[in-house]
Design an enzyme around this catalytic site. Structure first.
Site, PDB file in Angstrom:
ATOM      1  N   ALA A 177     -37.762  27.132  -7.711  1.00  0.00           N
ATOM      2  CA  ALA A 177     -38.324  26.262  -6.681  1.00  0.00           C
ATOM      3  C   ALA A 177     -38.083  26.943  -5.342  1.00  0.00           C
ATOM      4  O   ALA A 177     -37.133  27.722  -5.202  1.00  0.00           O
ATOM      5  CB  ALA A 177     -37.625  24.910  -6.712  1.00  0.00           C
ATOM      6  N   GLY A 208     -36.693  26.850 -11.400  1.00  0.00           N
ATOM      7  CA  GLY A 208     -38.006  26.254 -11.676  1.00  0.00           C
ATOM      8  C   GLY A 208     -38.943  27.194 -12.412  1.00  0.00           C
ATOM      9  O   GLY A 208     -39.865  26.742 -13.104  1.00  0.00           O
ATOM     10  N   GLU A 219     -37.979  26.855 -15.919  1.00  0.00           N
ATOM     11  CA  GLU A 219     -38.441  25.519 -16.337  1.00  0.00           C
ATOM     12  C   GLU A 219     -39.952  25.497 -16.565  1.00  0.00           C
ATOM     13  O   GLU A 219     -40.439  24.867 -17.506  1.00  0.00           O
ATOM     14  CB  GLU A 219     -38.038  24.484 -15.274  1.00  0.00           C
ATOM     15  CG  GLU A 219     -36.531  24.272 -15.236  1.00  0.00           C
ATOM     16  CD  GLU A 219     -36.089  23.408 -14.066  1.00  0.00           C
ATOM     17  OE1 GLU A 219     -36.258  23.833 -12.901  1.00  0.00           O
ATOM     18  OE2 GLU A 219     -35.581  22.300 -14.305  1.00  0.00           O
ATOM     19  N   GLU A 238     -29.076  27.116 -10.658  1.00  0.00           N
ATOM     20  CA  GLU A 238     -28.953  26.017  -9.686  1.00  0.00           C
ATOM     21  C   GLU A 238     -27.515  25.727  -9.271  1.00  0.00           C
ATOM     22  O   GLU A 238     -27.273  25.340  -8.132  1.00  0.00           O
ATOM     23  CB  GLU A 238     -29.597  24.738 -10.243  1.00  0.00           C
ATOM     24  CG  GLU A 238     -31.116  24.732 -10.220  1.00  0.00           C
ATOM     25  CD  GLU A 238     -31.756  25.384 -11.440  1.00  0.00           C
ATOM     26  OE1 GLU A 238     -31.039  26.024 -12.242  1.00  0.00           O
ATOM     27  OE2 GLU A 238     -32.982  25.245 -11.593  1.00  0.00           O
TER      28      GLU A 238
END
Ligand code: COA
Length: 258
Positions: free
Chosen positions: A65, A110, A113, A133
């Site tokens: 992200a 992300g 993911e 993270e």
């Protein structure tokens, strides 16, 4: 048409390239909005039979992200951000058309993911996977805690989640996170080779495989009951009649998707 994606359609395979190479293709709001719009485009377009998601540039699939968008968010805003990302990744996971991640470098946070939301993954030998993270005082928010456990098992997933450890393509293959490892140059070709095989099969049956296999991880659905229903439903399709007739007549089936 898209600010942050390049798209192309060739031989019924729609390739989506996340195109922010100077930011290692980090997922910002624009990328999410574009991905959502691309998913709108895929489902009704009969010319699209399957999809590849990959990243632009030589270094990254998606490095996570976009961390610059985290600054100053409060709890509610962060929850809304996670929900939006999860919803879009669930659309990928539940797409009736096969979506494959061609992982061409870093797939972190992300990015990992996103790759895990795809139906399966192929990696180039420079790919690196991880959920870093905890380095940021965070946990994954786009389904990573769930799908990593589903794909590689709880013990190894716990280690990677808690340690922010990165694994290379070969270890990812050993763990079942990716199906094939290729050179960077062969990555898209390998993805297209597999999708060309899948594209020659009965599309409604392929969609049924996705739906029923996903049901394993959906507590609200009894997968065996769903399998019975989907199996029965196949008998109402032209493609099942064509597939069985073709076998009995010793010829190649031609599927219409109906
Ligand atoms: N969000 C925002 N920007 C990112 C990013 C992310 N997740 N990952 C990389 N970038 C940006 C960098 O800030 C840098 O931008 P700049 O040139 O404007 O400074 C650019 O992409 C190149 O990254 P850089 O860190 O210089 O490349 P590197 O080869 O030295 O390191 C990584 C590569 C992947 C190890 C490193 O970029 C990294 O750790 N990224 C964050 C990974 C992460 O924590 N993801 C989970 C987020 S929840």
């Amino acid at each position: 048409m898209y600010q942050t994606l390049l798209t192309s359609l060739e031989n019924n395979i729609f390739t989506i390239t996340i195109n922010r190479p100077d930011k290692l293709n980090a997922l910002n709001k624009d990328v999410f909005n574009d991905l959502n719009r691309a998913l709108d485009e895929i489902e009704p377009d009969a010319a699209i039979k399957s999809v590849i998601i990959t990243g632009a540039g030589p270094k990254a699939f998606v490095a996570g992200a976009d961390i610059s968008e985290f600054n100053g968010l409060n709890k509610e805003q962060a929850m809304a951000m996670a929900k939006k990302g999860q919803d879009i990744f669930a659309r990928i996971e539940n797409s009736s058309k096969p979506i494959v991640a061609a992982v061409n470098g870093f797939a972190l946070g992300g990015g990992c993911e996103l790759a895990m939301a795809c139906h399966f993954r192929i990696a180039s030998d420079n790919a690196k996977f991880g959920q870093p993270e905890v380095n940021l005082g965070l946990i994954p928010g786009y389904g990573g805690t769930q799908r990593l456990v589903q794909l590689i098992g709880k013990g190894k997933a716990m280690e990677l989640l808690m340690s922010a450890g990165m694994i290379d393509a070969n270890e990812a293959k050993q763990l079942g996170l990716v199906n094939y490892v290729t050179t960077d140059g062969e990555l898209l070709g390998q993805a297209k080779k597999i999708l060309t095989i899948i594209n020659s099969k009965a599309p409604l049956a392929v969609a049924g495989c996705i739906k029923t296999a996903n049901a394993v991880f959906d507590e609200s659905v009894n997968g065996y009951d769903l399998e019975i229903k989907e199996f029965g439903g196949c008998f109402d399709t032209d493609d099942m009649k064509e597939g069985v007739s073709a076998f009995l007549e010793k010829r190649k089936a031609t599927f219409s998707g109906k």
